[in-house]
Design an enzyme around this catalytic site. Structure first.
Site, PDB file in Angstrom:
ATOM      1  N   HIS A 141       0.851  -0.921  -0.020  1.00 54.24           N
ATOM      2  CA  HIS A 141      -0.085   0.102  -0.114  1.00 54.24           C
ATOM      3  C   HIS A 141       0.908   1.380   0.012  1.00 54.24           C
ATOM      4  CE1 HIS A 141       1.025   0.127   4.327  1.00 54.24           C
ATOM      5  NE2 HIS A 141       0.390  -0.972   4.460  1.00 54.24           N
ATOM      6  N   HIS A 173       4.242   1.314   2.210  1.00 60.17           N
ATOM      7  CA  HIS A 173       5.243   0.594   1.406  1.00 60.17           C
ATOM      8  C   HIS A 173       5.901   1.532   0.678  1.00 60.17           C
ATOM      9  CE1 HIS A 173       2.681  -2.978   2.980  1.00 60.17           C
ATOM     10  NE2 HIS A 173       3.793  -3.102   3.516  1.00 60.17           N
ATOM     11  N   GLY A 182       9.260   1.170   8.334  1.00 61.70           N
ATOM     12  CA  GLY A 182       8.179   2.032   8.783  1.00 61.70           C
ATOM     13  C   GLY A 182       7.940   2.342  10.310  1.00 61.70           C
ATOM     14  N   GLN A 239       9.162  -2.686  16.397  1.00 65.07           N
ATOM     15  CA  GLN A 239       9.989  -3.274  15.399  1.00 65.07           C
ATOM     16  C   GLN A 239      11.243  -2.443  15.066  1.00 65.07           C
ATOM     17  OE1 GLN A 239       8.547  -5.619  12.042  1.00 65.07           O
ATOM     18  NE2 GLN A 239       8.997  -3.537  10.963  1.00 65.07           N
ATOM     19  N   MET A 289      -2.214   3.324   7.333  1.00 59.91           N
ATOM     20  CA  MET A 289      -2.211   2.429   6.459  1.00 59.91           C
ATOM     21  C   MET A 289      -1.475   1.037   6.790  1.00 59.91           C
ATOM     22  SD  MET A 289      -1.363   4.466   2.876  1.00 59.91           S
ATOM     23  CE  MET A 289      -2.647   5.588   2.304  1.00 59.91           C
ATOM     24  N   SER A 290      -2.354   0.014   6.678  1.00 58.26           N
ATOM     25  CA  SER A 290      -1.931  -1.352   7.001  1.00 58.26           C
ATOM     26  C   SER A 290      -2.383  -2.384   6.162  1.00 58.26           C
ATOM     27  CB  SER A 290      -2.171  -1.667   8.532  1.00 58.26           C
ATOM     28  OG  SER A 290      -2.231  -2.942   8.720  1.00 58.26           O
ATOM     29  N   ARG A 313      -3.481  -4.917   7.014  1.00 57.92           N
ATOM     30  CA  ARG A 313      -4.851  -5.714   7.739  1.00 57.92           C
ATOM     31  C   ARG A 313      -5.972  -4.903   7.538  1.00 57.92           C
ATOM     32  NH1 ARG A 313      -0.106  -7.735  10.956  1.00 57.92           N
ATOM     33  NH2 ARG A 313      -0.202 -10.090  10.970  1.00 57.92           N
TER      34      ARG A 313
END
Length: 283
Positions: free
Chosen positions: A34, A37, A147, A153, A184-185, A187
């Site tokens: 998306h 990315h 990100g 992470q 935005m994800s 999922r």
């Protein structure tokens, strides 16, 4: 744009580029790309000669009853978007190539995974640390872009890179949001129309906290309580955690005196979403 499907192909490609004195920037993903990315690729592309994207749904970072088998995928669209964003190579391995038979090694960090998502996903960050270590050794980049939406992470990758002496510059990419504020994800594709509306509560709750801090509230417990009350006004919405943290150590902060990370994970129906904000009380 080269498409490389095995470790040996990817390593050979990178070795040849390095022989030509080319620099490599790396963006690891699990695919179903998306704009978030794409923004990472667009951030990395001007900084290097070659831009490598990986697409690999890493099984070792999923726990029991998580969404490994249903994780969304559209490789054809991913490759099209990668090419438009300036990728010069895509690493597209399968599980057997990354984790061959009798694979035994795991990378674990001592402290950072004990916070936030790590409390609820106990195998997750060992899986992330292991696959990122492998990808760094396979792609051999000079820099890599991660990100900020997955802030924990990002911090783990920074620490991993430092601890294991990788000569790789870690670059943070901004959180990219929909027009209505939803981060935005991949999922987000799981959400129904009504759940999509409820998912806005994550961004709105962060803004609520920012407003309270701007007005002088320093007690993180009081702000958390008001956020929890706010979440109760949304259907199918259950906070998993709301944490006020030191941005470096991820340790809990009671009194907000300096910049803090406000991180949260919320379940909308069965879909688990995360979001965060760095908040400076002096601004």
């Amino acid at each position: 744009m080269d498409i490389l499907k095995t470790k040996s192909e990817m390593q050979e490609w990178s070795k040849n580029k390095k022989k030509e004195s080319k620099t490599i920037c790396f963006v690891p993903t699990m695919g179903y790309l998306h704009q978030g990315h794409i923004s990472l690729m667009e951030k990395g592309a001007p900084l290097c000669d070659e831009l490598v994207l990986s697409i690999f749904v890493n099984p070792t970072q999923f726990g029991p009853n998580e969404d490994l088998d249903s994780y969304p995928s559209n490789i054809e669209n991913d490759l099209s978007l990668a090419k438009k964003a300036g990728a010069t190579a895509v690493f597209l391995p399968n599980k057997e190539n990354i984790y061959p038979e009798n694979y035994q090694t795991e990378i674990r960090l001592k402290y950072l995974p004990d916070h936030l998502c790590g409390k609820f996903r106990p195998v997750h960050f060992a899986g992330v640390a292991t696959v990122v270590t492998k990808l760094f050794n396979i792609v051999m980049p000079d820099m890599a872009v991660f990100g900020q939406k997955d802030y924990q992470q990002l911090q783990i990758i920074r620490q991993l890179t430092l601890d294991l002496d990788f000569d790789i510059k870690i670059i943070a990419g901004d959180i990219i949001r929909e027009k209505d504020g939803l981060a935005m994800s991949s999922r987000n594709a799981y959400l129904s129309k009504s759940q999509r509306a409820s998912a806005l509560s994550l961004w709105q709750s962060l803004n609520l906290a920012k407003e309270l801090i701007a007005k002088g509230e320093k007690d993180s417990g009081k702000i958390k309580h008001k956020m929890e009350t706010f979440f109760k006004t949304f259907s199918q919405t259950t906070p998993e955690y709301i944490c006020f943290c030191d941005p470096q150590t991820l340790d809990h902060v009671d009194s907000i005196e300096n910049q803090i990370l406000l991180a949260l994970a919320v379940k909308i129906g069965k879909t688990r979403l995360i979001d965060n904000a760095l908040i400076d009380p002096s601004r």
